[in-house]
Design an enzyme around this catalytic site. Sequence first.
Site, PDB file in Angstrom:
ATOM      1  N   CYS A  74      23.113   8.685 -46.814  1.00 39.94           N
ATOM      2  CA  CYS A  74      23.693   9.373 -47.972  1.00 39.94           C
ATOM      3  C   CYS A  74      22.688  10.242 -48.715  1.00 39.94           C
ATOM      4  O   CYS A  74      23.071  11.115 -49.499  1.00 39.94           O
ATOM      5  CB  CYS A  74      24.313   8.358 -48.931  1.00 39.94           C
ATOM      6  SG  CYS A  74      25.619   7.351 -48.201  1.00 39.94           S
ATOM      7  N   HIS A 120      25.660  10.721 -56.360  1.00 34.25           N
ATOM      8  CA  HIS A 120      26.326  10.490 -55.085  1.00 34.25           C
ATOM      9  C   HIS A 120      27.653   9.790 -55.339  1.00 34.25           C
ATOM     10  O   HIS A 120      27.728   8.819 -56.078  1.00 34.25           O
ATOM     11  CB  HIS A 120      25.429   9.634 -54.184  1.00 34.25           C
ATOM     12  CG  HIS A 120      26.101   9.121 -52.965  1.00 34.25           C
ATOM     13  ND1 HIS A 120      26.883   9.922 -52.154  1.00 34.25           N
ATOM     14  CD2 HIS A 120      26.125   7.880 -52.400  1.00 34.25           C
ATOM     15  CE1 HIS A 120      27.342   9.193 -51.148  1.00 34.25           C
ATOM     16  NE2 HIS A 120      26.899   7.965 -51.278  1.00 34.25           N
ATOM     17  N   ASN A 129      33.712   8.191 -50.247  1.00 37.56           N
ATOM     18  CA  ASN A 129      32.289   8.332 -49.990  1.00 37.56           C
ATOM     19  C   ASN A 129      32.089   9.188 -48.747  1.00 37.56           C
ATOM     20  O   ASN A 129      32.316   8.740 -47.630  1.00 37.56           O
ATOM     21  CB  ASN A 129      31.663   6.951 -49.796  1.00 37.56           C
ATOM     22  CG  ASN A 129      30.160   7.011 -49.562  1.00 37.56           C
ATOM     23  OD1 ASN A 129      29.589   8.069 -49.370  1.00 37.56           O
ATOM     24  ND2 ASN A 129      29.532   5.849 -49.568  1.00 37.56           N
TER      25      ASN A 129
END
Length: 329
Positions: free
Chosen positions: A116, A256, A286
């Site tokens: 990520c 994020h 996500n």
Amino acid sequence: MSKKPQVMILGTGRAVPEKILTNADLEQIVDTSDEWIVARTGIRQRHVAEPGSALSDLVTEAARNALQNAGVTADEVDLIILGTVSGDMQFPATACIVQEKLGAKNAVAFDLSAACSGFLYGLQVAEGMMVASGYRRVLVIGGEVLTSMVNWQDRDTCVLFGDGAGAVLLGPSTDGRGLLQTFLGSNGAHSNLLYNAGGGCLNPPSAANLAAQVYAIRMEGKEVFRHAVSSMVGALTKVLERAGLTEKDLDLLIPHQANLRIIEAVTKRFKVPMEKVYVNVDRYGNTSSASIPIALDELRRDAGLKDGALVGMVTFGAGFTWAAALLRV
């Protein structure tokens, strides 16, 4: 340690699959509910690539949109950095496939694996290569098709992930705007808390590994949550210290988009009001390395970023990896 920006964003772009998977859809395939998912994650839907779709197609579309936004042609690009853990193949690098699809014949291309954190890692790598080696038009992209790695019977993980790509085109800063500071971190001691064990040399393709769901994402959610919050707060603290600024100087924070509860915990501990925080996790889930560049593109095109605004970006991913960056837009 504040410095004059040397690179700036010239254009942004994003791309997501057409198919939308809602929480109501997930209720039909796994033991879950819209109420359960929203309460724990803040996610209401996610975009999902069709089986067999190429990540390179999404990434190429996002990159083309960024080039068009900047008014730059593909043959003017001299470097492509793609942050991903779900490339088209083990090799070659998906960035090389994107180079061909774009027609960026003059570009050097490679993938970067930081889960990520891939996009923010890519920003710092790009800045270093631009300053040290003279690259002038650089595509930094985050893209994932994580739903290809999901066990759709594991309700703790299958509700979390979506697919997409986001891209920025960087160029030399000419007016004081651009990337002010970056901070990167990692800790391999916790690599066993969030991982996909399949596809590498330890677990090569086999019927037994496929049956055992070795190729699915595994995550210890509570531990990941704890480390994510503390690492993201620490990264934001460090990057602001390096710039000689404080959280009060931030006009906007782009975290994020992993989980709304993580975002809220980070902003609470960091004392940034939620009205200064950009959130779109409810619409995308996500998307890993793609989440921050997708948000950047939405903000520049749809929400409006005022000139001179100070934007903070922060992320956390498998590895563990984490990163933060400050951008003057």
